[in-house]
Scaffold this motif. Sequence first.
Motif, PDB file in Angstrom:
ATOM      1  N   ARG A  64     -23.856  14.081 -20.937  1.00 34.03           N
ATOM      2  CA  ARG A  64     -22.458  14.273 -21.346  1.00 34.03           C
ATOM      3  C   ARG A  64     -22.218  15.702 -21.823  1.00 34.03           C
ATOM      4  NH1 ARG A  64     -23.164   9.245 -23.985  1.00 34.03           N
ATOM      5  NH2 ARG A  64     -23.243  10.349 -25.969  1.00 34.03           N
ATOM      6  N   GLN A  65     -23.188  16.252 -22.537  1.00 37.13           N
ATOM      7  CA  GLN A  65     -23.040  17.622 -23.028  1.00 37.13           C
ATOM      8  C   GLN A  65     -23.029  18.621 -21.870  1.00 37.13           C
ATOM      9  OE1 GLN A  65     -22.347  18.433 -26.225  1.00 37.13           O
ATOM     10  NE2 GLN A  65     -22.277  16.222 -26.475  1.00 37.13           N
ATOM     11  N   ILE A  66     -23.820  18.351 -20.862  1.00 34.62           N
ATOM     12  CA  ILE A  66     -23.861  19.237 -19.692  1.00 34.62           C
ATOM     13  C   ILE A  66     -22.540  19.158 -18.932  1.00 34.62           C
ATOM     14  CG2 ILE A  66     -24.941  19.537 -17.424  1.00 34.62           C
ATOM     15  CD1 ILE A  66     -27.607  18.767 -18.761  1.00 34.62           C
ATOM     16  N   GLU A  67     -21.951  17.970 -18.854  1.00 38.19           N
ATOM     17  CA  GLU A  67     -20.690  17.803 -18.133  1.00 38.19           C
ATOM     18  C   GLU A  67     -19.507  18.418 -18.875  1.00 38.19           C
ATOM     19  OE1 GLU A  67     -20.296  13.632 -17.492  1.00 38.19           O
ATOM     20  OE2 GLU A  67     -21.907  13.564 -16.017  1.00 38.19           O
ATOM     21  N   LYS A  68     -19.574  18.521 -20.176  1.00 38.84           N
ATOM     22  CA  LYS A  68     -18.443  19.033 -20.959  1.00 38.84           C
ATOM     23  C   LYS A  68     -18.026  20.440 -20.539  1.00 38.84           C
ATOM     24  CE  LYS A  68     -18.587  16.315 -25.169  1.00 38.84           C
ATOM     25  NZ  LYS A  68     -18.829  16.338 -26.616  1.00 38.84           N
ATOM     26  N   PRO A  69     -18.945  21.399 -20.402  1.00 31.07           N
ATOM     27  CA  PRO A  69     -18.497  22.733 -19.985  1.00 31.07           C
ATOM     28  C   PRO A  69     -17.824  22.704 -18.612  1.00 31.07           C
ATOM     29  CG  PRO A  69     -20.709  22.875 -20.860  1.00 31.07           C
ATOM     30  CD  PRO A  69     -20.352  21.415 -20.763  1.00 31.07           C
ATOM     31  N   GLU A  70     -18.330  21.863 -17.715  1.00 28.12           N
ATOM     32  CA  GLU A  70     -17.704  21.769 -16.395  1.00 28.12           C
ATOM     33  C   GLU A  70     -16.279  21.254 -16.526  1.00 28.12           C
ATOM     34  OE1 GLU A  70     -20.154  19.380 -13.891  1.00 28.12           O
ATOM     35  OE2 GLU A  70     -21.858  20.735 -14.026  1.00 28.12           O
ATOM     36  N   LYS A  71     -16.084  20.261 -17.358  1.00 26.66           N
ATOM     37  CA  LYS A  71     -14.740  19.737 -17.576  1.00 26.66           C
ATOM     38  C   LYS A  71     -13.860  20.814 -18.201  1.00 26.66           C
ATOM     39  CE  LYS A  71     -15.978  14.884 -18.143  1.00 26.66           C
ATOM     40  NZ  LYS A  71     -16.044  13.770 -19.089  1.00 26.66           N
ATOM     41  N   PHE A  72     -14.412  21.535 -19.153  1.00 29.06           N
ATOM     42  CA  PHE A  72     -13.646  22.604 -19.803  1.00 29.06           C
ATOM     43  C   PHE A  72     -13.269  23.676 -18.788  1.00 29.06           C
ATOM     44  CE2 PHE A  72     -13.604  26.767 -21.871  1.00 29.06           C
ATOM     45  CZ  PHE A  72     -12.555  26.595 -22.749  1.00 29.06           C
ATOM     46  N   LEU A  73     -14.239  24.091 -17.971  1.00 31.78           N
ATOM     47  CA  LEU A  73     -13.962  25.131 -16.980  1.00 31.78           C
ATOM     48  C   LEU A  73     -12.968  24.647 -15.932  1.00 31.78           C
ATOM     49  CD1 LEU A  73     -17.487  26.714 -16.425  1.00 31.78           C
ATOM     50  CD2 LEU A  73     -15.538  27.699 -17.623  1.00 31.78           C
ATOM     51  N   ASP A  74     -13.110  23.379 -15.531  1.00 32.29           N
ATOM     52  CA  ASP A  74     -12.146  22.838 -14.572  1.00 32.29           C
ATOM     53  C   ASP A  74     -10.751  22.854 -15.165  1.00 32.29           C
ATOM     54  OD1 ASP A  74     -14.090  22.439 -12.693  1.00 32.29           O
ATOM     55  OD2 ASP A  74     -14.342  20.288 -13.121  1.00 32.29           O
ATOM     56  N   GLY A  75     -10.623  22.467 -16.412  1.00 33.63           N
ATOM     57  CA  GLY A  75      -9.318  22.488 -17.085  1.00 33.63           C
ATOM     58  C   GLY A  75      -8.790  23.905 -17.230  1.00 33.63           C
ATOM     59  N   ALA A  76      -9.655  24.839 -17.559  1.00 33.77           N
ATOM     60  CA  ALA A  76      -9.238  26.233 -17.724  1.00 33.77           C
ATOM     61  C   ALA A  76      -8.793  26.819 -16.379  1.00 33.77           C
ATOM     62  CB  ALA A  76     -10.383  27.052 -18.312  1.00 33.77           C
ATOM     63  N   LYS A  77      -9.541  26.496 -15.326  1.00 31.64           N
ATOM     64  CA  LYS A  77      -9.160  26.980 -13.996  1.00 31.64           C
ATOM     65  C   LYS A  77      -7.797  26.417 -13.597  1.00 31.64           C
ATOM     66  CE  LYS A  77     -13.895  27.319 -12.241  1.00 31.64           C
ATOM     67  NZ  LYS A  77     -14.857  26.698 -11.323  1.00 31.64           N
ATOM     68  N   GLU A  78      -7.599  25.144 -13.871  1.00 36.57           N
ATOM     69  CA  GLU A  78      -6.330  24.507 -13.527  1.00 36.57           C
ATOM     70  C   GLU A  78      -5.176  25.157 -14.289  1.00 36.57           C
ATOM     71  OE1 GLU A  78      -4.393  20.094 -14.059  1.00 36.57           O
ATOM     72  OE2 GLU A  78      -6.554  20.220 -13.672  1.00 36.57           O
ATOM     73  N   LYS A  79      -5.372  25.401 -15.569  1.00 37.90           N
ATOM     74  CA  LYS A  79      -4.322  26.026 -16.386  1.00 37.90           C
ATOM     75  C   LYS A  79      -4.049  27.452 -15.923  1.00 37.90           C
ATOM     76  CE  LYS A  79      -5.184  23.152 -20.374  1.00 37.90           C
ATOM     77  NZ  LYS A  79      -5.820  23.043 -21.661  1.00 37.90           N
ATOM     78  N   ALA A  80      -5.103  28.201 -15.568  1.00 37.78           N
ATOM     79  CA  ALA A  80      -4.918  29.575 -15.083  1.00 37.78           C
ATOM     80  C   ALA A  80      -4.158  29.559 -13.760  1.00 37.78           C
ATOM     81  CB  ALA A  80      -6.276  30.255 -14.913  1.00 37.78           C
ATOM     82  N   LEU A  81      -4.449  28.623 -12.893  1.00 41.48           N
ATOM     83  CA  LEU A  81      -3.748  28.512 -11.620  1.00 41.48           C
ATOM     84  C   LEU A  81      -2.267  28.198 -11.849  1.00 41.48           C
ATOM     85  CD1 LEU A  81      -4.049  28.567  -8.550  1.00 41.48           C
ATOM     86  CD2 LEU A  81      -4.566  26.123  -8.641  1.00 41.48           C
ATOM     87  N   TYR A  82      -1.974  27.263 -12.758  1.00 46.02           N
ATOM     88  CA  TYR A  82      -0.582  26.950 -13.087  1.00 46.02           C
ATOM     89  C   TYR A  82       0.128  28.169 -13.683  1.00 46.02           C
ATOM     90  CZ  TYR A  82      -1.092  21.926 -12.240  1.00 46.02           C
ATOM     91  OH  TYR A  82      -1.287  20.695 -11.660  1.00 46.02           O
ATOM     92  N   ALA A  83      -0.570  28.888 -14.545  1.00 45.63           N
ATOM     93  CA  ALA A  83       0.042  30.072 -15.158  1.00 45.63           C
ATOM     94  C   ALA A  83       0.341  31.136 -14.103  1.00 45.63           C
ATOM     95  CB  ALA A  83      -0.873  30.642 -16.238  1.00 45.63           C
ATOM     96  N   ALA A  84      -0.609  31.364 -13.176  1.00 47.32           N
ATOM     97  CA  ALA A  84      -0.395  32.356 -12.119  1.00 47.32           C
ATOM     98  C   ALA A  84       0.746  31.909 -11.203  1.00 47.32           C
ATOM     99  CB  ALA A  84      -1.680  32.554 -11.313  1.00 47.32           C
ATOM    100  N   GLY A  85       0.774  30.626 -10.867  1.00 48.20           N
ATOM    101  CA  GLY A  85       1.858  30.105 -10.034  1.00 48.20           C
ATOM    102  C   GLY A  85       3.198  30.237 -10.737  1.00 48.20           C
ATOM    103  N   GLY A  86       3.226  29.925 -12.021  1.00 48.21           N
ATOM    104  CA  GLY A  86       4.463  30.061 -12.789  1.00 48.21           C
ATOM    105  C   GLY A  86       4.917  31.506 -12.869  1.00 48.21           C
TER     106      GLY A  86
END
Length: 99
Positions: A64-86
């Motif tokens: 679970r600890q190993i998966e957390k950074p991946e989830k965080f990075l996936d969320g950060a990438k998604e937010k950055a993509l939305y911000a760039a699109g916006g």
Amino acid sequence: MPECTECRMEERIKALETWKADSKKFHNDFYDWQRKEIERAARLDVTLETMDTNLKKVVKWQERQIEKPEKFLDGAKEKALYAAGGAFIMWILAGMPGL
């Protein structure tokens, strides 16, 4: 001569009684040791089972600890993509300044 035969028989009887007592003591000691070994093996089984359960918990926690950074990075990438699109949409709506 009858006394000698009795003496030999008496010695033999005493030897057999001593052997019987020694044999009984050996068997009692052996069975006591065997019971202790069975108890020790049972405690060891319980300890190993507990350790196995705890190791499985640690491995799950680690996964679970190993998966957390991946989830965080996936969320950060998604937010950055939305911000760039916006920002791109806002740039278009602003009349594409700078062109």
